[in-house]
Design a protein around this motif. Structure first.
Motif, mmCIF file in Angstrom:
data_model
loop_
_atom_site.group_PDB
_atom_site.id
_atom_site.type_symbol
_atom_site.label_atom_id
_atom_site.label_comp_id
_atom_site.label_asym_id
_atom_site.label_seq_id
_atom_site.Cartn_x
_atom_site.Cartn_y
_atom_site.Cartn_z
ATOM 1 N N ASP A 55 -86.060 -7.538 -82.181
ATOM 2 C CA ASP A 55 -85.961 -6.268 -82.928
ATOM 3 C C ASP A 55 -85.176 -5.500 -84.300
ATOM 4 N N ALA A 56 -84.181 -6.224 -83.805
ATOM 5 C CA ALA A 56 -82.757 -5.582 -84.490
ATOM 6 C C ALA A 56 -83.285 -6.178 -85.814
ATOM 7 N N GLY A 57 -82.994 -7.282 -85.946
ATOM 8 C CA GLY A 57 -83.602 -8.592 -87.367
ATOM 9 C C GLY A 57 -85.020 -7.855 -88.405
ATOM 10 N N GLN A 58 -85.633 -6.921 -87.558
ATOM 11 C CA GLN A 58 -87.060 -6.682 -88.158
ATOM 12 C C GLN A 58 -86.756 -5.402 -88.431
ATOM 13 N N VAL A 59 -85.916 -4.809 -87.614
ATOM 14 C CA VAL A 59 -85.119 -3.430 -88.454
ATOM 15 C C VAL A 59 -85.205 -3.656 -89.738
ATOM 16 N N ILE A 60 -83.134 -4.397 -89.265
ATOM 17 C CA ILE A 60 -82.764 -3.543 -90.603
ATOM 18 C C ILE A 60 -83.272 -4.593 -91.869
ATOM 19 N N ALA A 61 -84.211 -6.031 -91.813
ATOM 20 C CA ALA A 61 -84.988 -6.283 -92.615
ATOM 21 C C ALA A 61 -85.415 -4.928 -93.654
ATOM 22 N N LYS A 62 -86.496 -4.796 -92.328
ATOM 23 C CA LYS A 62 -86.975 -2.969 -93.561
ATOM 24 C C LYS A 62 -86.552 -1.962 -93.837
ATOM 25 N N LEU A 63 -84.798 -1.984 -93.723
ATOM 26 C CA LEU A 63 -84.233 -0.404 -93.570
ATOM 27 C C LEU A 63 -84.104 -1.690 -95.730
ATOM 28 N N TYR A 78 -77.252 2.350 -87.518
ATOM 29 C CA TYR A 78 -76.643 3.767 -87.710
ATOM 30 C C TYR A 78 -77.616 3.668 -88.837
ATOM 31 N N VAL A 79 -77.671 5.155 -89.304
ATOM 32 C CA VAL A 79 -79.082 5.007 -90.287
ATOM 33 C C VAL A 79 -78.132 6.783 -90.761
ATOM 34 N N PRO A 80 -78.119 7.181 -92.307
ATOM 35 C CA PRO A 80 -77.661 8.563 -92.522
ATOM 36 C C PRO A 80 -78.785 9.346 -91.895
ATOM 37 N N SER A 81 -78.124 11.002 -91.457
ATOM 38 C CA SER A 81 -78.691 11.259 -90.652
ATOM 39 C C SER A 81 -79.772 12.598 -90.617
ATOM 40 N N ASN A 82 -79.687 12.638 -92.055
ATOM 41 C CA ASN A 82 -80.709 13.012 -93.018
ATOM 42 C C ASN A 82 -82.344 12.303 -92.614
ATOM 43 N N LYS A 83 -82.190 11.499 -92.269
ATOM 44 C CA LYS A 83 -83.135 10.250 -92.338
ATOM 45 C C LYS A 83 -84.585 9.392 -90.922
ATOM 46 N N VAL A 84 -82.892 9.628 -90.295
ATOM 47 C CA VAL A 84 -82.888 9.146 -88.446
ATOM 48 C C VAL A 84 -84.625 9.498 -88.005
ATOM 49 N N TYR A 85 -85.205 10.944 -87.923
ATOM 50 C CA TYR A 85 -86.418 10.798 -87.540
ATOM 51 C C TYR A 85 -87.702 10.271 -88.796
ATOM 52 N N GLU A 86 -87.620 10.548 -90.016
ATOM 53 C CA GLU A 86 -88.745 10.118 -90.746
ATOM 54 C C GLU A 86 -88.028 8.288 -90.883
ATOM 55 N N LEU A 87 -87.520 8.358 -91.245
ATOM 56 C CA LEU A 87 -87.207 6.297 -90.159
ATOM 57 C C LEU A 87 -87.761 5.973 -89.428
ATOM 58 N N ARG A 88 -87.306 6.911 -88.112
ATOM 59 C CA ARG A 88 -88.681 6.283 -86.749
ATOM 60 C C ARG A 88 -89.658 6.402 -87.465
ATOM 61 N N LEU A 89 -90.487 7.303 -87.610
ATOM 62 C CA LEU A 89 -91.802 7.619 -88.150
ATOM 63 C C LEU A 89 -92.317 6.394 -88.738
ATOM 64 N N GLU A 90 -91.630 6.344 -89.949
ATOM 65 C CA GLU A 90 -92.219 5.558 -90.592
ATOM 66 C C GLU A 90 -91.931 4.015 -90.381
ATOM 67 N N LEU A 91 -91.214 3.540 -89.095
ATOM 68 C CA LEU A 91 -91.015 1.963 -89.251
ATOM 69 C C LEU A 91 -92.400 1.722 -87.179
ATOM 70 N N ALA A 92 -92.371 2.949 -87.010
ATOM 71 C CA ALA A 92 -93.300 3.221 -85.527
ATOM 72 C C ALA A 92 -94.311 2.942 -86.627
ATOM 73 N N ALA A 93 -94.536 3.818 -87.373
ATOM 74 C CA ALA A 93 -96.215 3.324 -88.096
ATOM 75 C C ALA A 93 -96.719 1.459 -88.743
ATOM 76 N N GLN A 94 -95.804 0.992 -88.146
ATOM 77 C CA GLN A 94 -96.061 -0.417 -88.572
ATOM 78 C C GLN A 94 -95.623 -1.015 -87.908
ATOM 79 N N GLY A 95 -95.401 -0.577 -86.307
ATOM 80 C CA GLY A 95 -94.983 -1.166 -85.510
ATOM 81 C C GLY A 95 -93.960 -2.263 -84.867
#
Length: 506
Positions: A55-63, A78-95
């Motif tokens: 999972d960590a490899g998939q997340v880093i590759a997507k970032l 870690y990611v910039p604080s102003n993009k945490v929730y946006e990135l979580r939603l976007e990554l969750a939409a892609q499984g």
């Protein structure tokens, strides 16, 4: 003032003032750079933590693909604080993250030319991934891995091998799985694979300890639920008695422990009872027949049937008969009852209560004062009434009065350690003093030095000699010098000011 005048003015400064100017300029640039870096500093927050390597490899590759700044520390991304929730939603939409391996989404994309072996392998991978995700939902489980072995079906052997499975668990620190939860995991895995038996599922932890036992998972679950039910009954009694006693004698002044015996067997009993003292008539039958004397009658024909004719007696011997019968059936009283004994019935209750006494001060000491016998008797009666005491079923109640605290002599008030207090204050005062001294003796003099005008060295100018006195006139040298100085100031004021400043400085 023109730029050339400023340059000439700086050139005329002494070396000390020039170095001070350079220091102030460098300090200003450093402060400006610090402010810029502080305002543009990226505030990182946790995007995901405790991810598996996949999972960590998939997340880093997507970032990287999304060109998002990130940093990795251990198993935390870690990611910039102003993009945490946006990135979580976007990554969750892609499984992403998948939560432990690939699941049935592996079949979302249609692949042409895939062999039967690959399809079968993907099916096993999907089941393993889905089971891993489900097991990780347990609050005690940190990570999980599921391995399933499904033997190939063949028509050339009569004996068919059963599928097997192994589960490896990494528990969270301080967490433990009970046998009921382990049996639930075994039952979950065995029910998810066709033909798998619970005894073919092995569960171990990340330290290699065997968690599952070679028994029926259903029995484990039942035993665990029985134990949990008994504990809940004990806790319920303890909570009610504890709160009641603390309301009387004070909070923390009583300790209550309850042990119950619960019968989990369910009994169905049918009873049939006969009462010989009670007799009831079930049925009764009576028959009676009686015949006395000879039979009378006339000659058959018309004459014997005419009115007024007396019947003639038929010749023959006299006949007498009598018959009587009586049949009465009695039934003994009988009752039939079906009794079903409830499951989980409390067979007996044992209660142990410790009650603290009171304390008083005598000569600077804390002295324990036990409760009176009347108080202890009253507490015992209250407990017996609250628990539903039943002597016939063997209930027990023990109430004892013991000191909860060990009386000790009160120590004198601790003396204040002024040296330690002064050292702790100096830790904060010294930096403040250093800052004040730096401002007064370094920064302020530099600023005053930069503000002060430059005094140029000018050649000494001979004062004009006083003219010879006129014959017959009185000599007044002070007035002559005053007039000459005034005349010079009027003609050359700049030069006069320079000379005056040089005098003052000397």
């Amino acid at each position: 003032m023109a730029l050339t005048d400023i340059i000439d003015l700086i050139k005329a400064w002494p070396l000390k003032r020039k170095l001070s100017l350079v220091f102030v300029i460098l300090l200003s640039f450093a402060l400006m750079a610090g402010i810029v870096l502080w305002t543009e500093r990226v505030d990182y927050q946790v995007l995901y933590s405790n991810l598996s390597q996949e999972d960590a490899g998939q997340v880093i590759a997507k970032l990287k693909e999304m060109k998002v700044l990130y940093k990795v520390e251990g198993n935390v991304i870690y990611v910039p604080s102003n993009k945490v929730y946006e990135l979580r939603l976007e990554l969750a939409a892609q499984g992403i993250p998948t939560g432990g391996g690939v699941g049935f989404e592996i079949f979302d994309k249609t692949q042409i030319g895939v062999t039967e072996f690959v399809q079968r392998l993907n099916y096993v991978r999907a089941i393993q991934g889905e089971l891993t995700r489900t097991i990780r939902q347990l609050s005690e489980v940190d990570q999980a891995r599921v391995h399933i072995a499904i033997p190939e079906k063949t028509i050339f052997t009569e004996k068919e091998d059963k599928p097997t499975a192994s589960v490896v668990l990494k528990l969270k620190p301080g967490r433990v799985l009970n046998q009921g939860q382990i049996g639930g995991i075994v039952h979950l895995v065995s029910s998810s694979v066709e033909g798998m038996q619970p005894q073919n599922v092995t569960v171990i932890d990340n330290m290699g300890n065997l968690l599952s036992k070679p028994v029926d998972a259903t029995d484990e679950i039942v035993d665990s639920k029985k134990l949990e039910y008994q504990k809940s009954v004990d806790k319920d009694y303890e909570g009610r008695l504890q709160s009641m006693l603390e309301g009387i004698i004070g909070r923390g002044k009583a300790i209550v422990r309850v042990a119950t015996k619960i019968d989990f067997t369910r009994v169905e009993r049918t009873e049939e009872r006969f009462d010989p003292d009670t007799i009831a008539v079930r049925n009764e039958q009576r028959t009676q027949e009686k015949s006395v004397g000879a039979t009378q009658g006339g000659i058959p024909g018309v004459l014997s049937n005419q009115p007024g004719q007396q019947p003639a007696t038929t010749a023959g011997s006299p006949s007498t008969s009598q018959k009587q019968s009586e049949n009465i059936n009695y039934e003994v009283s009988r009752s039939v009852s079906k009794i079903i004994q409830p499951k989980g019935e409390v067979k007996s209750i044992s209660v142990a209560v410790l009650v603290d006494g009171t304390y008083k001060k005598e000569k600077g000491k804390k002295v324990y004062v036990p409760r009176t016998e009347d108080d202890m008797k009253k507490y015992r009666e209250i407990i017996m009434a609250a628990m539903g005491y039943n002597k016939e079923r063997g209930d027990q109640v023990i109430v004892e009065n013991v000191p909860f605290e060990v009386p000790i002599e009160e120590l004198p008030p601790e003396k204040i350690d002024f040296v330690r207090l002064a050292l702790s204050l100096l830790k904060y005062i010294i930096p403040l003093v250093v800052i004040v001294l730096l401002i007064l003796f370094v920064i302020k003099p530099i600023i005053e030095t930069l503000k002060a005008p430059v005094i140029k060295k000018v050649p000494e100018v001979a004062m004009p000699a006083a003219p010879p006195p006129m014959p017959g006139a009185e000599i007044a040298p002070e007035e002559v010098i005053k007039e000459e100085v005034t005349e010079m100031i009027k003609k050359e004021p700049r030069r006069a000011a320079t000379i005056l400043k040089e005098w003052l400085s000397e």
